[in-house]
Design a protein around this motif. Sequence first.
Motif, mmCIF file in Angstrom:
data_model
loop_
_atom_site.group_PDB
_atom_site.id
_atom_site.type_symbol
_atom_site.label_atom_id
_atom_site.label_comp_id
_atom_site.label_asym_id
_atom_site.label_seq_id
_atom_site.Cartn_x
_atom_site.Cartn_y
_atom_site.Cartn_z
ATOM 1 N N ILE A 55 -31.011 33.818 -80.050
ATOM 2 C CA ILE A 55 -29.581 33.549 -80.186
ATOM 3 C C ILE A 55 -29.274 33.420 -81.668
ATOM 4 N N ASN A 56 -28.298 34.178 -82.101
ATOM 5 C CA ASN A 56 -27.870 34.123 -83.486
ATOM 6 C C ASN A 56 -26.844 33.001 -83.626
ATOM 7 N N LEU A 57 -27.206 31.942 -84.348
ATOM 8 C CA LEU A 57 -26.293 30.827 -84.563
ATOM 9 C C LEU A 57 -25.450 31.092 -85.794
ATOM 10 N N ILE A 58 -24.157 30.975 -85.651
ATOM 11 C CA ILE A 58 -23.261 31.119 -86.781
ATOM 12 C C ILE A 58 -22.650 29.754 -87.035
ATOM 13 N N PHE A 59 -23.117 29.113 -88.117
ATOM 14 C CA PHE A 59 -22.667 27.768 -88.450
ATOM 15 C C PHE A 59 -21.433 27.818 -89.346
ATOM 16 N N ASN A 60 -20.513 26.925 -89.096
ATOM 17 C CA ASN A 60 -19.326 26.754 -89.939
ATOM 18 C C ASN A 60 -19.199 25.283 -90.284
ATOM 19 N N HIS A 61 -18.414 24.982 -91.296
ATOM 20 C CA HIS A 61 -18.241 23.589 -91.713
ATOM 21 C C HIS A 61 -17.002 22.935 -91.110
ATOM 22 N N HIS A 62 -16.270 23.682 -90.306
ATOM 23 C CA HIS A 62 -15.074 23.134 -89.674
ATOM 24 C C HIS A 62 -14.855 23.861 -88.352
ATOM 25 N N GLU A 63 -14.349 23.141 -87.353
ATOM 26 C CA GLU A 63 -14.142 23.718 -86.035
ATOM 27 C C GLU A 63 -13.182 24.896 -86.074
ATOM 28 N N GLN A 64 -12.132 24.794 -86.882
ATOM 29 C CA GLN A 64 -11.171 25.883 -86.945
ATOM 30 C C GLN A 64 -11.832 27.159 -87.483
ATOM 31 N N ALA A 65 -12.692 27.013 -88.478
ATOM 32 C CA ALA A 65 -13.424 28.177 -89.003
ATOM 33 C C ALA A 65 -14.341 28.757 -87.930
ATOM 34 N N SER A 66 -14.978 27.899 -87.142
ATOM 35 C CA SER A 66 -15.828 28.376 -86.044
ATOM 36 C C SER A 66 -15.012 29.190 -85.054
ATOM 37 N N PHE A 67 -13.840 28.685 -84.720
ATOM 38 C CA PHE A 67 -13.062 29.400 -83.720
ATOM 39 C C PHE A 67 -12.546 30.728 -84.247
ATOM 40 N N PHE A 68 -12.057 30.758 -85.473
ATOM 41 C CA PHE A 68 -11.577 32.033 -85.997
ATOM 42 C C PHE A 68 -12.732 33.019 -86.187
ATOM 43 N N SER A 69 -13.930 32.516 -86.446
ATOM 44 C CA SER A 69 -15.110 33.388 -86.534
ATOM 45 C C SER A 69 -15.436 33.997 -85.169
ATOM 46 N N VAL A 70 -15.451 33.162 -84.129
ATOM 47 C CA VAL A 70 -15.763 33.676 -82.787
ATOM 48 C C VAL A 70 -14.648 34.612 -82.304
ATOM 49 N N ASP A 71 -13.422 34.333 -82.681
ATOM 50 C CA ASP A 71 -12.311 35.205 -82.326
ATOM 51 C C ASP A 71 -12.501 36.586 -82.958
ATOM 52 N N GLY A 72 -12.854 36.624 -84.229
ATOM 53 C CA GLY A 72 -13.103 37.895 -84.904
ATOM 54 C C GLY A 72 -14.262 38.653 -84.279
ATOM 55 N N TYR A 73 -15.315 37.911 -83.935
ATOM 56 C CA TYR A 73 -16.472 38.524 -83.268
ATOM 57 C C TYR A 73 -16.055 39.161 -81.939
ATOM 58 N N ALA A 74 -15.305 38.414 -81.132
ATOM 59 C CA ALA A 74 -14.896 38.918 -79.814
ATOM 60 C C ALA A 74 -13.979 40.131 -79.951
ATOM 61 N N ARG A 75 -13.088 40.114 -80.921
ATOM 62 C CA ARG A 75 -12.180 41.247 -81.128
ATOM 63 C C ARG A 75 -12.949 42.503 -81.535
ATOM 64 N N LEU A 76 -13.877 42.344 -82.478
ATOM 65 C CA LEU A 76 -14.579 43.517 -83.016
ATOM 66 C C LEU A 76 -15.674 44.040 -82.089
ATOM 67 N N SER A 77 -16.378 43.130 -81.434
ATOM 68 C CA SER A 77 -17.499 43.545 -80.575
ATOM 69 C C SER A 77 -17.056 43.907 -79.162
ATOM 70 N N GLU A 78 -15.856 43.463 -78.784
ATOM 71 C CA GLU A 78 -15.338 43.617 -77.425
ATOM 72 C C GLU A 78 -16.246 42.929 -76.405
ATOM 73 N N LYS A 79 -16.899 41.843 -76.842
ATOM 74 C CA LYS A 79 -17.714 41.002 -75.974
ATOM 75 C C LYS A 79 -17.049 39.631 -75.877
ATOM 76 N N ILE A 80 -17.494 38.856 -74.902
ATOM 77 C CA ILE A 80 -16.992 37.486 -74.778
ATOM 78 C C ILE A 80 -17.627 36.640 -75.882
ATOM 79 N N GLY A 81 -16.803 35.933 -76.621
ATOM 80 C CA GLY A 81 -17.299 35.025 -77.659
ATOM 81 C C GLY A 81 -17.605 33.663 -77.068
ATOM 82 N N VAL A 82 -18.526 32.933 -77.700
ATOM 83 C CA VAL A 82 -18.887 31.592 -77.247
ATOM 84 C C VAL A 82 -18.848 30.650 -78.445
ATOM 85 N N CYS A 83 -18.133 29.542 -78.272
ATOM 86 C CA CYS A 83 -17.967 28.569 -79.350
ATOM 87 C C CYS A 83 -18.236 27.168 -78.809
#
Length: 186
Positions: A55-83
Motif C-alpha cells: 500500500i502506497n501511503l501518501i502522508f499530508n500535514h493537514h486533513e484538507q491537503a489529504s482530501f484534495f490529494s485523494v480527490d486528485g488521485y481519484a479524478r486522474l486514475s478513475e479509481k475509488i480514492g481512500v482517505c
Amino acid sequence: WHSNPIILNTKSQLLNQKCHLVSIIFVKTDNLFIINPWHNDWQWWFEFENEFSKINLIFNHHEQASFFSVDGYARLSEKIGVCFATSGPGITNLTTGILSAWQDSIPIVIVGGQCKLRETIQYSIIKNLRQYGTFEANSLDLLKPITKFSKRISDPNSIKYYLDKAFYIANEARPGPVFLEIPLDI
C-alpha cells in the motif's frame, strides 16, 4: 473477526482490528491518503508496515491537503480514492473537499475516527450536550447532506460489511464520497 459484538479494549486487540481494517482496504486500493501519523492516532501503522508494504501511503500535514490529494488521485486514475482522518476537527477539515467530490461525482471512501463509543453524546445522560468525548463531533449529521452514505460502525464484526458497502456505493450509479466513522474502541 470476533464471534460476539464486543468492544475491543487491549492494545493487541485494537492493533489486530486496525490491521484487519487496512487489509480489507488493501484489496480495494493500492493508495491510502492519510495525515502525517505523528499528528494523530495512526502511528500503529508502523507496527504493521512490512505486512502492508504494497500500500502506497501518501502522508499530508493537514486533513484538507489529504482530501484534495485523494480527490486528485481519484479524478486522474478513475479509481475509488481512500482517505483516513482523525475525529472531530480532523473530519471538519475535510468538508470543503467532500463537498467538491459530492458536486463533481468523485468516488472516495473516507474512514474517520471518533472518540470511544461510550464517550459519545448518545451515551451521555446530559441533555443538549454538544460534545462529550475528546475531539467528538457529530460528523454523521454534518456529512450526510454531502455524502452518498454515512455510517458509524458500532460493532467490530460489521467493519468488513460496511467497507464493502462503502466501496460499492461510492462507485454505484452516480459516483460520490461515502463516510465511515469508526470509534477508537471498535
